[in-house]
Scaffold this motif. Structure first.
Motif: not given
Lengths: 221, 266
Positions: B182-205
């Protein structure tokens, strides 16, 4: 025929009017309080899945919304005492009629307010692990209440005007007091003019506030 | 590695419509599983069954080795399970969910939104709830927006608050249901980065998304769902680069019709 206006004779009876005003406000406030409180439960019962709750609640709402408030008041004053063991004075009868009437209308306001909240709010609250009551109390009602306020204020206005119906069972509110004054002083024109003005001065500011609130709420959404 | 989520022969129907037809899935602790598929394939329903926002018609779900509900029967492969609402409420409190439309509580500030779960559900003392709200809002990069109401935040910021709200419950599993759709294309990146950092910390998703590049770079496992069955699953390279099924290839082609040359983004 020329009428000679005589407001003097109204104002010499200011004590009677003051008592009437007090009783009008008392009846309105008590009935609004009871109506708001009962309405929430009736609304909840009406939309519960349990038929033992929703059928009686629906019957209640339909009966009170589709009969005149005047009939309701008279019924509680004249008929109810015959089928119940209680003695009922005019204040109690008026309170019963008007607060149940208000509860019926308020239950519909609650329902519409709650239904206006987006499904996603329920989902987010549920996904956090909230129980139904917590979802309602923490997430849904605080938002719905804001949208309901103008409707409740309109109800309060209607109710304040409906209190005048209690004059038919001789409850000493404003209109009943006016009847008394005009009988003593033979000045119905002046007395009812003054009483009309008192109602107007009481109600008009609320009506203006409702309009202001509605405009503010629509801006925020 | 320990098994955090095990789904066994999961079926879900809405009336006559069969949305999920026998899903088997195992997710290890620390894994990032991306679920792909065209709309109507059952991705969201699968996700919503995991935290019992939808009650499965049949099948068994076990979280952290503990099967949810009481098994009633196992006739011809169909596993019928009885659930108690109180148990499901407990499950939801340990599984975080992020929605496509954020669903933040508009009458609370970002801080209030994040505090709400720990306060109302976990019933933690106020000080601890505040500490959690601060921690997780900082984590998603919104320490300076704590006292803003959702209406005054951009879509990307709102979704990051929603992520912080889910994290504040300190869940063992996070579900993302098209979190960037539901995000404008230029706002997608910041959310994906947040999710990515969770993956890096070992969160199960478990992540439902249409962002294939993101899926390729963060997923430890990719599932391709079609008509309520898992058509293909495996490492990102297997499913996204060398798909075996024609349906998967068609889906991927549909998502990559037009591409910029790499130079345009550097």
């Amino acid at each position: 025929m020329e009428h000679i206006w005589d407001f003097e004779s109204v104002f010499t009876n200011w004590r009677l009017l003051l008592i009437g005003l007090g009783n009008t406000v008392l009846l309105a406030v008590v009935c609004l309080g009871i109506g708001l409180f009962l309405g929430l439960f009736i609304g909840a019962a009406r939309y519960s899945k349990n038929r033992l709750l929703n059928v009686p609640a629906s019957v209640f709402v339909e009966v009170f919304r589709n009969t005149p408030a005047l009939v309701q008041i008279m019924w509680f004053f004249f008929a109810f005492p015959i089928i119940s063991p209680f003695r009922i004075d005019s204040f109690t009868a008026a309170t019963l009629g008007l607060s149940l009437n208000t509860a019926a209308f308020c239950s519909e306001i609650y329902r519409a307010g709650i239904q206006s909240i987006h499904r996603g709010q329920w989902e987010a609250a549920k996904a956090l692990g909230m129980r139904y009551g917590e979802q309602m109390r923490r997430v849904i009602l605080p938002q719905a209440m804001r949208r309901m306020i103008p409707a409740f204020m309109n109800r309060a206005i209607e109710l304040t005007k409906m209190t005048s119906l209690a004059s038919v069972i001789a409850f000493g509110e404003l209109v009943h007091q006016a009847k008394t004054i005009s009988t003593i002083e033979f000045n119905p024109i002046e007395t009812y003019t003054v009483v009309g003005l008192i109602f107007f001065i009481m109600i008009w500011p609320i009506a203006i506030a409702v309009r202001g609130l509605e405009r503010r709420l629509s801006r925020h959404e | 590695m320990t098994e955090l989520l095990k789904i066994e022969n999961l079926n879900k129907s809405f009336g006559a419509l069969e949305v999920l037809k026998g899903i088997d899935l195992t997710v290890e602790k620390g894994e990032t599983v991306v679920i792909l598929g065209s709309s109507g394939s059952g991705k969201s329903t699968l996700l919503r069954c995991v935290n019992f926002m939808e009650i499965p018609t049949s099948g068994r779900i076990a979280i952290a080795g503990k099967p949810v509900g009481t098994e009633r029967s196992r006739a011809s492969g169909r596993i019928q399970v009885d659930y108690r609402e109180s148990e499901l409420i407990g499950i939801r409190a340990t599984v975080g969910m992020v929605f496509q439309h954020f669903n933040l509580f508009p009458h609370m500030t970002a801080f209030g939104n994040v505090m709400e779960g720990p306060r109302t559900v976990l019933k933690l003392p106020r000080g601890e709830c505040e500490a959690r709200a601060e921690t997780y809002l900082s984590k998603v990069g919104l320490a300076d927006k704590m006292h803003s109401y959702p209406a005054h935040l951009s879509g990307g910021q709102q979704q990051r608050v929603a992520i912080a709200r889910a994290l504040a419950m300190e869940p063992q599993l996070m579900l993302f249901d098209e979190a960037t759709s539901a995000l404008d294309p230029e706002l997608v990146g910041e959310v994906l980065q947040t999710i990515r950092s969770l993956a890096d910390e070992g969160m199960t998703m478990l992540i439902v998304t249409h962002e294939l590049g993101f899926a390729y770079s963060v997923a430890s496992k990719v599932l391709f769902l079609s008509d309520g069955v898992i058509l293909e699953q495996g490492a990102p390279d297997d499913v996204l680069v060398r798909p075996k099924q024609q349906r998967t290839r068609d889906f991927l082609r549909g998502h990559a019709t037009y591409k910029l040359p790499d130079l345009a983004i550097t």
